[in-house]
Design an enzyme around this catalytic site. Structure first.
Site, PDB file in Angstrom:
ATOM      1  N   CYS A 141       0.831  -1.208   0.000  1.00  0.00           N
ATOM      2  CA  CYS A 141       0.000   0.000   0.000  1.00  0.00           C
ATOM      3  C   CYS A 141       0.869   1.263   0.000  1.00  0.00           C
ATOM      4  O   CYS A 141       1.543   1.542  -0.972  1.00  0.00           O
ATOM      5  CB  CYS A 141      -0.974  -0.042   1.169  1.00  0.00           C
ATOM      6  SG  CYS A 141      -2.412   1.023   0.969  1.00  0.00           S
ATOM      7  N   HIS A 142       0.901   2.036   1.090  1.00  0.00           N
ATOM      8  CA  HIS A 142       1.776   3.209   1.174  1.00  0.00           C
ATOM      9  C   HIS A 142       3.124   2.876   1.800  1.00  0.00           C
ATOM     10  O   HIS A 142       4.042   3.698   1.779  1.00  0.00           O
ATOM     11  CB  HIS A 142       1.093   4.330   1.961  1.00  0.00           C
ATOM     12  CG  HIS A 142      -0.103   4.901   1.267  1.00  0.00           C
ATOM     13  ND1 HIS A 142      -1.372   4.361   1.415  1.00  0.00           N
ATOM     14  CD2 HIS A 142      -0.237   5.931   0.397  1.00  0.00           C
ATOM     15  CE1 HIS A 142      -2.224   5.046   0.665  1.00  0.00           C
ATOM     16  NE2 HIS A 142      -1.567   5.999   0.039  1.00  0.00           N
ATOM     17  N   GLU A 175      -5.692   7.101  -5.037  1.00  0.00           N
ATOM     18  CA  GLU A 175      -5.836   8.315  -4.223  1.00  0.00           C
ATOM     19  C   GLU A 175      -7.016   9.149  -4.726  1.00  0.00           C
ATOM     20  O   GLU A 175      -7.807   9.683  -3.931  1.00  0.00           O
ATOM     21  CB  GLU A 175      -4.556   9.159  -4.270  1.00  0.00           C
ATOM     22  CG  GLU A 175      -3.270   8.447  -3.892  1.00  0.00           C
ATOM     23  CD  GLU A 175      -3.155   8.087  -2.416  1.00  0.00           C
ATOM     24  OE1 GLU A 175      -4.142   8.241  -1.665  1.00  0.00           O
ATOM     25  OE2 GLU A 175      -2.066   7.649  -2.022  1.00  0.00           O
TER      26      GLU A 175
END
Length: 240
Positions: A141-142, A175
């Protein structure tokens, strides 16, 4: 016999917890992106150590909402006697970790990662040491933002460990779909597509931001989202 018996894995969390979402909720480390990989590594036989830059963590508000928890996640979240909590409460700060003692490093996500991991010099040093000693660097993910900021010690030009590697992560389309790209921009943050391009990596977009999608390139293993946490952790074990 467990395939990784006697091997050690580091599970990295962001230390940031604070405002981010348009609804006023705070971001932190993503609950299932810590829990699911932890479960994969324990089942494989790893000794698992949780770590963050300063030894603290708090969960992303949205990641622990009832509607976001699957049956397994809900069971563990409500059972504070589960060994997940025992180990999590033994989290260390990065400066207390000796990287060469670990064969695998996995970075959980949550938008919090975008706040502290690019500047987390001690975590970056640990990751560099794991990589130098032939270990696997993995993230979901991030979480991959950490890897984009880890210099390859074998590169005289100071290239990153993801230079010329195929990677993925939560992308710009994701996003925008979440409605938070503007939240990143107003904090001077870029999308992970842009961050990895600047790090010299080849970013592979998933067909959809919400599908299970993982990239494996040697000892660099990355995944897109919470749905990819299990497959990314399993791929990291296989890469080792």
């Amino acid at each position: 016999m467990s395939i990784a018996k006697g091997k050690n894995a580091l599970l990295v969390a962001s230390s940031y917890y604070g405002p981010f979402y348009p609804d006023g909720k705070n971001t932190g480390v993503h609950f299932s992106e810590l829990l699911i990989p932890y479960n994969v590594f324990k089942k494989a036989g790893f000794n698992v150590q949780f770590v963050s830059e300063n030894g603290s963590y708090k969960f992303d508000d949205h990641s622990i909402e009832e509607s976001k928890l699957g049956d397994f996640e809900r069971k563990v979240f409500n059972d504070k006697n589960d060994d997940f909590w025992t180990n999590l409460n033994n989290m260390k700060k990065a400066s207390d970790i000796v990287g060469k003692d670990y064969q695998l490093l996995f970075v959980a996500g949550g938008h919090a990662a975008m706040f502290d991991l690019p500047k987390a010099t001690n975590l970056q040093a640990v990751a560099r040491e794991v990589f130098t000693n032939g270990g696997v660097l993995s993230a979901v993910c991030h979480g991959p933002v950490l890897l984009a900021n880890v210099k390859n010690p074998q590169s005289v030009e100071g290239k990153t460990v993801v230079y010329h590697k195929h990677v993925t992560a939560f992308n710009k389309a994701g996003e925008e779909k979440m409605g938070v790209m503007d939240e990143l921009k107003k904090r001077g943050m870029k999308s992970l597509n842009e961050i990895f391009a600047e790090a010299g990596a080849t970013f592979i977009d998933p067909p959809n931001p919400n599908v299970n999608f993982t990239q494996i390139d040697g000892k660099i293993v990355t995944g897109v989202n919470p749905q990819s946490a299990k497959s990314t952790a399993e791929a990291a074990v296989s890469a080792l």
